[in-house]
Scaffold this motif. Structure first.
Motif, PDB file in Angstrom:
ATOM      1  N   GLN A 241      -6.811   6.908  -0.047  1.00  0.00           N
ATOM      2  CA  GLN A 241      -5.505   7.565  -0.097  1.00  0.00           C
ATOM      3  C   GLN A 241      -5.447   8.704   0.914  1.00  0.00           C
TER       4      GLN A 241
ATOM      5  N   LYS B  89       1.153  -0.649  -9.738  1.00  0.00           N
ATOM      6  CA  LYS B  89       0.149  -1.676  -9.489  1.00  0.00           C
ATOM      7  C   LYS B  89      -0.621  -1.409  -8.195  1.00  0.00           C
ATOM      8  N   VAL B  90      -1.939  -1.318  -8.313  1.00  0.00           N
ATOM      9  CA  VAL B  90      -2.786  -1.166  -7.135  1.00  0.00           C
ATOM     10  C   VAL B  90      -2.645  -2.438  -6.293  1.00  0.00           C
TER      11      VAL B  90
ATOM     12  N   TRP C 118       2.642   1.801  -3.321  1.00  0.00           N
ATOM     13  CA  TRP C 118       1.753   2.349  -4.343  1.00  0.00           C
ATOM     14  C   TRP C 118       1.491   3.834  -4.094  1.00  0.00           C
TER      15      TRP C 118
ATOM     16  N   LEU D   3     -10.535   4.644  -4.049  1.00  0.00           N
ATOM     17  CA  LEU D   3      -9.087   4.638  -3.848  1.00  0.00           C
ATOM     18  C   LEU D   3      -8.596   6.017  -3.430  1.00  0.00           C
TER      19      LEU D   3
ATOM     20  N   TRP E 277       0.834  -1.202   0.000  1.00  0.00           N
ATOM     21  CA  TRP E 277       0.000   0.000   0.000  1.00  0.00           C
ATOM     22  C   TRP E 277       0.871   1.255   0.000  1.00  0.00           C
TER      23      TRP E 277
ATOM     24  N   ARG F 121      -8.103  -3.851  -5.282  1.00  0.00           N
ATOM     25  CA  ARG F 121      -8.447  -3.854  -6.705  1.00  0.00           C
ATOM     26  C   ARG F 121      -9.933  -3.940  -6.991  1.00  0.00           C
TER      27      ARG F 121
ATOM     28  N   PRO G  59     -11.563   4.088  -8.751  1.00  0.00           N
ATOM     29  CA  PRO G  59     -10.614   5.176  -8.497  1.00  0.00           C
ATOM     30  C   PRO G  59     -11.139   6.156  -7.454  1.00  0.00           C
TER      31      PRO G  59
END
Length: 203
Positions: A151, A134-135, A127, A147, A124, A140, A144
């Motif tokens: 984040q 790569k997520v 990324w 995500l 994590w 996955r 987005p």
């Protein structure tokens, strides 16, 4: 197992966001946002409440070593356990809210502990820091949009972490990728992610 489904998760997240915003405006940190402290009053998650304020303190309060739930601990708290104490900040609640959203969506934890030695946590962080395009596998099934929300909430650096209010900005968007079931994600042994409390010995 498999999570609550997007609609129910959003209902939970919206209500907890409201509760935490109120606490933060009053100058308090809950610091124990976890499954055990969410009281459900309706099977459709139309009404949930945040409970157990035994760990709540004023923002900026110095907290000495104590038992923590590893899967829910922010990295700065996990690291501070080896040193003796840490200052409570609203960013701690934001991190735990991020973990809660992940758990409610997938039915599992994203990692065992926020330690770079933990493969899933390290993937994590890698990324986030753009060391890999790569997520992480366990993320996955998220769009987005979700995500970006995670984040903000699961930012390892507390000074960069978003506030809980960020959740409300992403409510209108879709969170789960269609055609991907969280149950299909490789979570090793789901029983591995039990609630584990670790108490550091007094120095």
């Amino acid at each position: 197992m498999g999570g609550l489904g997007e609609v129910k998760v959003k209902r939970v997240a919206r209500q907890l966001c409201s509760a935490l915003e109120f606490l933060h405006e009053e100058g308090f940190v809950h610091f124990d946002v976890c499954l055990q402290n969410i009281f459900v009053f309706h099977h459709g998650m139309c009404l949930v409440k945040l409970g157990d304020f035994g760990n709540a303190h004023r923002v900026g309060a110095l907290v000495k070593k104590r038992s923590v739930r590893l899967a829910w601990a922010p990295p700065e708290v996990y690291q501070a356990l080896h040193c003796g104490g840490y200052l409570l900040q609203t960013s701690h609640d934001a991190w735990q809210l991020g973990i809660l959203i992940f758990v409610c969506v997938t039915g599992s934890y994203p990692w065992f502990s926020p330690d770079v030695a933990d493969h899933h946590y390290n993937s994590w962080v890698s990324w986030l820091e753009h060391r890999t395009p790569k997520v992480p596998p366990r993320f996955r099934c998220f769009t987005p949009c979700l995500l970006r929300l995670l984040q903000g909430l699961l930012e390892p650096h507390p000074e960069k972490r978003a506030s809980v209010a960020l959740v409300l900005e992403y409510m209108p968007q879709t969170w789960l990728v269609r055609g991907i079931n969280p149950l299909d994600i490789d979570f090793d042994e789901r029983s591995f992610f039990s609630e584990i409390l670790v108490a550091r010995p007094k120095s």
